[in-house]
Design a protein around this motif. Structure first.
Motif, PDB file in Angstrom:
ATOM      1  N   UNK A 146      -4.783   1.807   6.328  1.00 35.20           N
ATOM      2  CA  UNK A 146      -3.752   2.577   5.617  1.00 35.20           C
ATOM      3  C   UNK A 146      -3.997   4.077   5.746  1.00 35.20           C
ATOM      4  N   UNK A 147      -5.227   4.456   6.045  1.00 33.96           N
ATOM      5  CA  UNK A 147      -5.509   5.868   6.283  1.00 33.96           C
ATOM      6  C   UNK A 147      -5.829   6.677   5.046  1.00 33.96           C
ATOM      7  N   UNK A 177      -5.207  17.351   6.312  1.00 37.94           N
ATOM      8  CA  UNK A 177      -3.743  17.224   6.404  1.00 37.94           C
ATOM      9  C   UNK A 177      -3.117  17.968   5.236  1.00 37.94           C
ATOM     10  N   UNK A 196       3.159  12.393  -4.922  1.00 43.94           N
ATOM     11  CA  UNK A 196       1.776  12.071  -4.559  1.00 43.94           C
ATOM     12  C   UNK A 196       1.734  10.889  -3.589  1.00 43.94           C
ATOM     13  N   UNK A 197       2.630   9.941  -3.781  1.00 44.35           N
ATOM     14  CA  UNK A 197       2.658   8.786  -2.890  1.00 44.35           C
ATOM     15  C   UNK A 197       3.278   9.136  -1.537  1.00 44.35           C
ATOM     16  N   UNK A 214      -8.696  11.060   1.073  1.00 45.76           N
ATOM     17  CA  UNK A 214      -8.873  10.848  -0.371  1.00 45.76           C
ATOM     18  C   UNK A 214     -10.238  10.216  -0.655  1.00 45.76           C
ATOM     19  N   UNK A 247      -4.532   2.601  -0.994  1.00 42.11           N
ATOM     20  CA  UNK A 247      -3.141   2.254  -0.684  1.00 42.11           C
ATOM     21  C   UNK A 247      -3.056   0.733  -0.833  1.00 42.11           C
ATOM     22  N   UNK A 248      -3.156  -0.020   0.275  1.00 37.04           N
ATOM     23  CA  UNK A 248      -3.128  -1.471   0.081  1.00 37.04           C
ATOM     24  C   UNK A 248      -4.354  -1.948  -0.677  1.00 37.04           C
ATOM     25  N   UNK A 261      -0.387  11.418   4.885  1.00 36.74           N
ATOM     26  CA  UNK A 261      -1.805  11.422   5.303  1.00 36.74           C
ATOM     27  C   UNK A 261      -2.121  10.155   6.105  1.00 36.74           C
ATOM     28  N   UNK A 262      -1.729   9.033   5.530  1.00 37.84           N
ATOM     29  CA  UNK A 262      -2.016   7.748   6.182  1.00 37.84           C
ATOM     30  C   UNK A 262      -1.321   7.626   7.526  1.00 37.84           C
ATOM     31  N   UNK A 284       0.809  -1.211   0.000  1.00 38.01           N
ATOM     32  CA  UNK A 284       0.000   0.000   0.000  1.00 38.01           C
ATOM     33  C   UNK A 284       0.841   1.259   0.000  1.00 38.01           C
ATOM     34  N   UNK A 312       2.942  12.039  -0.185  1.00 39.15           N
ATOM     35  CA  UNK A 312       1.831  12.752   0.467  1.00 39.15           C
ATOM     36  C   UNK A 312       0.813  11.750   1.022  1.00 39.15           C
ATOM     37  N   UNK A 313       0.546  10.680   0.264  1.00 42.29           N
ATOM     38  CA  UNK A 313      -0.395   9.658   0.731  1.00 42.29           C
ATOM     39  C   UNK A 313       0.133   8.978   1.992  1.00 42.29           C
ATOM     40  N   UNK A 314       1.440   8.744   2.046  1.00 37.99           N
ATOM     41  CA  UNK A 314       2.030   8.137   3.235  1.00 37.99           C
ATOM     42  C   UNK A 314       1.934   9.080   4.429  1.00 37.99           C
TER      43      UNK A 314
END
Ligand code: FES
Ligand code: FES
Lengths: 724, 149
Positions: free
Chosen positions: B133-134, A673, A625-626, B138, B96-97, A632-633, A66, A628-630
């Motif tokens: 994954x949070x 975020x 972008x990834x 999004x 994500x995952x 956020x997550x 992920x 940023x996704x990490x």
């Protein structure tokens, strides 16, 4: 380039290729043999395969769970390869192939936010070498010097004549060339594929239900297993009465798995689970059956003042400075056990015969899963193989191989039948490898001007290495304990200069197994340091940002992210009515991170986290972008932990068995975020974990600003934030 | 033997009546896009539509369903995977995952069917699925993008 495989290995690969070829699965068929026979497209080198239609297949050794690492790694290879990104795809080499080919893909382990930072150099070199071989092959065909040819978007052009060809056309010839001895990598400022927010390569199948996770695997003739391990860690199976459930629908066999677990194998998993729940089991609960959260807390408390402790960071004489301080500040913090709770529970599928053993599993560490398969199967390595599947979350949990060993142990009792072992959520919660439990006693010395002249940080609690990999302890000391607290270095250094400093660890290891939980020791270390920094600033009567600045003059990278987060959250400017702010920073996994939070707390003590600004310097950014996704997550993961999550212990076992008692944060609680990425370009840091550590302290500091209350014991759900 | 109508097909399902719909879908019907996350109605990974309502399939038994109730799983949401939610998810790189995303998408699609222009409060109320994954921010942005498509 051809690769010699020994004969037995080739035969095995061929047979497993045939076996696997009959199934439509998301993993790649072993390619060594087939490629040698020309059935598969040519392998230019270990990292790059090009099909005649110009499809470029990038081999990815690390696991995708992920975090986007597979897309990032493909971008790095494609960048140096000068590939046409629209035709780039990927595949996993198998761990067995890696062993057979002398670890040509190096490390498969995917943890510690290392996927990209540890392999960027050699995967880029792999892409560059493949490009040079493709260009050379075209030049040979045209009888011109390679230096007169250029590659771009999977096309090679001879500059003078204007002749051109594509990678697909010359790949077979390129594969026969000697690899170049030297390759030169591009400067990051010239990147066109890497460094760009390109779309992930693995999204489409996740939108339609097509993506096959380990839990979804179907093999012909496959049976399903449910398992119960003794709920008390260290306990065993005393007795069980299989006859009571053997006639239940679908049940095929009840098997013992090691000394401590029982599994029911049935036609469907639901039948297996139903029968297992009805199976009478008597446990021998072993030596830890009386342990509770209270006894563990007492054990850790004792460590807070114990004589003996391992030293992590030391300067001057902290104890003397504290003894002669104008003002002494003291506080004790604590952090609980937590389960990874991956969305997809642990699982693995194994097929064991007298000749071989094959395992299909979601794993963060293909090589460790392979080693576990070899060991548990009783077969030598050339007769074993592991096929990696997509992970429904990993977070460190799937770096362990307990579930792989179990699956093999079950399959070994069902020779010739593939068996899929799937844990229930309850099993997953009761048999985690938990975030270690710790406490910290923080003692600070302020001089008359409010400067911090001494700090003693005594951590008492569990060592992950002692649980997971005791051989890695250094004369008993666990260096990983000091994540974010180290004197210097590129991995996880302390961002403050304090003339008299002592950071030490009284190791106290309860029987609950600890593991690498996303963010690892940085999570609690950052809470302890950053919340206490706020306490010290308050005691000194100095603004928390200003107080930190004074200590950070020699730590410009730590300070830069802190300043960026402070600016982003509006530190020093009036906040909207009812809103309060907190700040923090840390360093870990090779990256510098900071966060600012805006929080309100109502009269009843209910918190709302409105907004987070995070600043990250990971050195290089391969896919913004990834990253940023990490980021956020990471706030979801870190804030869930801070707000709600703890695994408590009663009668030697974990109490919380599902999401009703172990809730993560949900959408209605999720703050906005904003992610500031500020790569300085002079190092390579990780992206998947460091931000988790700044989630809690930023919010806890804001909660103090809102309520005047210091929450020092997590999770926050146990604290009363009502106004007095 | 129960009769279920899944993705437009009526199927005889050889499962005991107390089998949760989730497991009948995954194991008897063989559609594994619908996921198991908790089995107790907490996480929403198993969300399907029953007569247009988002339902957690782990918490409803096969025996309680009638053959004329229309069950739709992630595989049947759109024949070409081009539901506005799926398109928005791709556009914004929501997963994500991805393990929770079948359930997220089904919950979001049911919300949009009822409320074509959901407010943030509507989204908060309808979207109670768990994502470890949070991806929550999004997901929210994806719903809004799909609503405005
Ligand atoms: S599996 Fe149904 S709600 Fe979690
Ligand atoms: S995308 Fe992984 S759990 Fe939601």
């Amino acid at each position: 380039m051809t690769h010699a495989l020994d004969v037995s290995r080739r035969t095995f690969l061929k047979s497993s290729a045939v076996a696997a070829g009959g199934f439509t699965l998301g993993f790649s068929v072993p390619f060594g043999e087939a490629a040698a026979q020309g059935v598969l497209p040519p392998e230019v080198n270990a990292w790059v395969v090009v099909k005649p239609d110009d499809t470029v297949i990038v081999r990815i050794a690390r696991s995708e769970m992920g975090q986007g690492t597979l897309t990032g790694l493909a971008q790095l290879v494609a960048e140096e390869l000068e590939a046409d990104w629209s035709k780039v795809t990927w595949e996993y080499p198998t761990p067995g192939q890696n062993v057979a080919r002398n670890r040509v893909w190096k490390n498969f382990s995917t943890g510690g936010s290392r996927g990209i930072r540890e392999s960027h150099q050699y995967v880029r070199e792999g892409g560059a070498a493949a490009r040079m071989m493709l260009v050379q092959a075209a030049a040979n065909e045209w009888g011109v010097p390679a230096a007169d040819c250029k590659a771009a978007r999977s096309t090679i052009t001879h500059t003078a004549s204007g002749r051109s060809t594509t990678y697909g056309k010359v790949a077979a010839a390129a594969a026969k060339l000697e690899p170049p001895k030297e390759v030169k990598l591009k400067d990051a400022k010239d990147w066109a594929i890497a460094g760009k927010p390109l779309k992930r390569l693995d999204t489409v199948d996740k939108l339609s239900g097509k993506q096959v996770y380990g839990a979804d695997l179907k093999l012909p003739g496959m049976l399903n297993a449910a398992i119960k391990d003794c709920p008390v860690f260290g306990g065993k199976v005393a007795s069980f009465d299989a006859a009571k459930i053997e006639k239940m629908p679908g049940v095929r066999k009840v098997v013992k798995v090691g000394e401590s677990a029982l599994a029911v194998v049935a036609d469907t998993w639901w039948q297996a689970k139903t029968a297992l729940d009805a199976l009478p089991i008597v446990w021998d609960e072993g030596p830890h059956a009386k342990v509770s959260s209270e006894t563990i807390a007492a054990m850790l408390k004792e460590g807070l003042d114990a004589e003996q402790a391992y030293i992590g960071n030391k300067a001057g004489d902290a104890k003397a400075a504290i003894a002669s301080a104008a003002k002494k500040v003291e506080a004790t913090y604590s952090y609980p056990y937590q389960n990874h709770a991956c969305m997809e529970p642990m699982n693995a599928t194994a097929l064991w015969t007298a000749e071989k053993c094959e395992v299909w599993c979601p794993t963060q560490n293909g090589e460790a899963a392979f080693a576990a398969t070899v060991e548990a199967s009783g077969h030598p390595a050339p007769k074993c193989e592991v096929y990696k599947l997509h992970l429904g979350g990993g977070f460190g949990r799937r770096g362990m191989t307990d579930y792989v060993r179990q699956a093999v142990a079950i399959a070994k009792q069902m020779p010739g039948t593939p068996v899929k072992l799937l844990w229930s959520r309850e099993e997953d919660m009761l048999h985690g490898r938990y975030h270690p439990i710790t406490m910290a006693k923080m003692t600070g010395a302020l001089d008359a001007q409010g400067n911090l002249v001494g700090l003693h940080m005594r951590i008492s609690g569990q060592s992950i290495l002692a649980s997971v990999n005791p051989q890695a302890l250094q004369q008993g000391r666990d260096p990983v304990t000091f994540q974010g607290l180290n004197p210097s270095g590129p991995e996880a250094s302390f961002g403050y200069t304090i003339p008299n400093l002592l950071i030490d660890h009284a190791m106290r290891n309860p029987h609950v197994p600890a593991g690498f939980w996303r963010g690892v020791n940085l999570n609690h270390n950052a809470i302890y340091v950053e919340c206490f920094m706020d306490e010290l600033a308050q005691a000194a009567g100095v603004d928390p940002l200003e107080f930190r600045r004074r200590l950070m003059k020699s730590h410009p990278k730590h300070l830069a992210v802190l300043e960026a987060a402070a600016k982003g959250i509006g530190w020093g400017t009036p906040a909207p009515s009812g809103i309060h702010r907190g700040l923090c920073q840390t360093m870990g996994f090779g990256s510098y991170v900071a966060a600012g939070a805006e929080v309100s707390v109502d009269a009843k003590g209910a918190i709302k986290i409105h907004r987070i600004v995070a600043a990250t310097n990971p050195g290089h950014v391969v896919n913004p972008d990834q990253v940023a996704a990490q980021v956020e997550g990471s706030f979801v993961y870190g804030l869930s932990a801070m707000l709600y999550q703890e695994c408590t212990v009663k009668n030697g076992r974990i109490v919380e068995e599902n999401f009703d008692t172990y809730p993560p944060l949900r959408m209605d609680e999720m703050p906005k975020v904003e992610s500031i990425l500020m790569p300085s370009g002079d190092f390579w840091g990780g992206g998947g974990e460091p931000t988790i550590a700044v989630a809690a302290p930023a919010v806890l500091n804001a909660i103090f600003a809102a309520t005047g209350k210091r929450v020092r014991s997590l999770p926050l759900k146990n604290a009363d934030l009502r106004r007095a | 033997m129960a009769k279920l109508t899944v993705n437009g097909k009526t199927i005889d399902v050889d499962a005991a009546p107390d089998t949760p719909l989730l497991w009948a879908i995954r194991e008897q019907i063989g559609l594994t896009g619908t996921k198991y996350g908790c089995g107790v109605g907490q996480c929403g990974s198993c969300t399907v539509h029953i007569d247009g309502e988002a339902v957690r399939s782990c918490s409803i038994t096969v025996g309680s369903l009638k053959a004329d109730q229309k069950i739709v799983t992630i595989e049947g949401l759109s024949p070409t995977h081009s539901h506005p939610i799926q398109k928005a998810w791709l556009e914004l790189e929501v997963p994500q995952c991805g393990y929770c995303q079948s359930g997220m998408i089904m919950a979001a699609a049911a919300l949009l069917a009822k409320k074509p222009k959901p407010t943030d409060a509507d989204i908060d109320e309808a979207m109670t699925n768990i994502c470890r994954c949070g991806t929550y921010n999004r997901v929210r942005a994806g719903i809004k993008l799909a609503a405005n498509a």
